[in-house]
Design an enzyme around this catalytic site. Structure first.
Site, PDB file in Angstrom:
ATOM      1  N   ALA A  57    -114.183 -18.418  54.289  1.00 48.78           N
ATOM      2  CA  ALA A  57    -114.039 -17.062  54.932  1.00 48.78           C
ATOM      3  C   ALA A  57    -112.533 -16.468  54.562  1.00 48.78           C
ATOM      4  O   ALA A  57    -111.757 -17.363  55.304  1.00 48.78           O
ATOM      5  CB  ALA A  57    -114.464 -17.011  56.052  1.00 48.78           C
ATOM      6  N   ILE A  83    -111.089 -21.722  56.035  1.00 50.10           N
ATOM      7  CA  ILE A  83    -110.047 -20.543  55.850  1.00 50.10           C
ATOM      8  C   ILE A  83    -109.551 -20.370  54.300  1.00 50.10           C
ATOM      9  O   ILE A  83    -108.824 -21.234  53.989  1.00 50.10           O
ATOM     10  CB  ILE A  83    -108.829 -20.328  56.972  1.00 50.10           C
ATOM     11  N   LYS A  84    -109.725 -19.168  53.838  1.00 49.74           N
ATOM     12  CA  LYS A  84    -109.686 -18.973  52.587  1.00 49.74           C
ATOM     13  C   LYS A  84    -108.165 -18.319  52.622  1.00 49.74           C
ATOM     14  O   LYS A  84    -108.091 -17.064  53.155  1.00 49.74           O
ATOM     15  CB  LYS A  84    -110.669 -18.080  51.783  1.00 49.74           C
ATOM     16  N   ILE A  85    -107.128 -18.771  51.907  1.00 52.64           N
ATOM     17  CA  ILE A  85    -105.799 -18.302  52.151  1.00 52.64           C
ATOM     18  C   ILE A  85    -105.146 -18.013  50.478  1.00 52.64           C
ATOM     19  O   ILE A  85    -105.388 -18.725  49.722  1.00 52.64           O
ATOM     20  CB  ILE A  85    -104.998 -19.129  52.800  1.00 52.64           C
TER      21      ILE A  85
END
Length: 217
Positions: A57, A83-85
Site C-alpha cells: 500500500a 509500505i510502498k515508498i
C-alpha cells in the site's frame, strides 16, 4: 519465483487467489483510483483479508516525516501490509526509520541499479525496478532487474527484487530468467500466461473425440 498481482480490484484478486498462483498483491494510487466509491483504508483491509501474503500500500506524502506518519497508520491495518515508498532521498530517510521499527517496505519507481542499491542499504524489504517503463523509452528494463539480483546475491543482502511494470507474459519469463524473486503482474497478463492456442485446440479435440464415442455407443 513468486507472483504478485498488480491491482486493487477485489474481484480480480479473489479470482486469481482461487487459482493458487499468487503470493501477494501490489497496489498504487493509480490502481486505487480506479476502484470508485471505496475508501483507501477499507480497500486495503479487504485486500489483506483475501491474500495471506504481502500487500503493498503506497504512501501519498512526498516528505520523509509525512511518509513515516502514513506508513504507521497503514501498517496498523493488517499484519501483511507492506509500505510502498517512492524512491528518492526523502523516501530513503523514511525507509531507514520504518526499517528500525520493523515495518516492511517496498521502494517503488526504481529505474537504475544504483537506486535499488541505495534502497537496500536503507533497509528496504523489497525494491521494485520498473522494467516496462524502461522498455517504453528504449532501455532494457530487465537488465536493471538482473543487475540488482546479482548485486544483492553478491553481498548477501536480504532485500528482494520485485520485477514491476510488467507488460506481457514474456516479461514474466525474462524476469524469472534474470533471477527476480518476484514479478508483480496485472490480471490480464496473468490470464494470458495460462492460455495457449494449442491447449485450447487440444481441449476441443478431446471433447470432439469423446462426443464421437458417446454417439457410437
Amino acid at each position: 519465483m513468486q507472483l504478485f498481482l498488480d491491482t486493487a480490484n477485489l474481484s480480480e484478486i479473489e479470482e486469481a487467489a482461487s487459482w493458487g498462483v499468487i503470493s501477494g498483491v501490489t497496489t498504487n494510487p493509480t490502481l486505487v483510483a480506479k476502484e470508485k466509491g471505496m475508501e483507501f483504508s477499507a480497500l486495503v483491509q479487504k485486500i489483506t483479508a483475501l491474500v495471506d501474503g504481502p500487500v503493498s500500500a503506497e504512501v501519498i506524502a512526498i516528505d520523509a516525516a509525512g511518509m513515516v506518519k502514513e506508513a504507521r497508520t497503514l501498517a496498523a491495518l493488517a499484519k501483511n501490509v507492506v509500505i510502498k515508498i517512492p524512491m528518492g532521498t526523502e523516501g530513503l530517510q523514511a525507509v531507514k526509520v520504518l526499517s528500525s521499527e520493523n515495518i516492511a517496505t517496498n521502494v517503488t519507481l526504481v529505474f537504475s541499479p544504483q537506486q535499488g542499491l541505495l534502497a537496500a542499504l536503507a533497509g528496504a524489504t523489497y525494491v521494485s525496478p520498473f522494467a516496462g517503463r524502461l522498455d517504453d523509452i528504449g532501455h532494457d528494463g530487465l537488465d536493471v532487474v538482473a543487475d540488482l539480483v546479482e548485486i544483492f546475491e553478491s553481498y548477501g543482502m536480504d532485500t528482494q527484487v520485485i520485477a514491476a511494470s510488467i507488460r506481457h507474459p514474456l516479461h514474466v519469463l525474462e524476469s524469472a530468467r534474470a533471477g527476480a524473486h518476484i514479478a508483480t503482474v496485472p490480471f490480464g497478463v496473468l490470464k494470458r500466461m495460462a492460455d495457449h492456442p494449442l491447449t485450447e485446440q487440444g481441449i476441443q479435440r478431446f471433447l470432439a473425440d469423446w462426443e464421437s464415442i458417446q454417439t457410437k455407443g
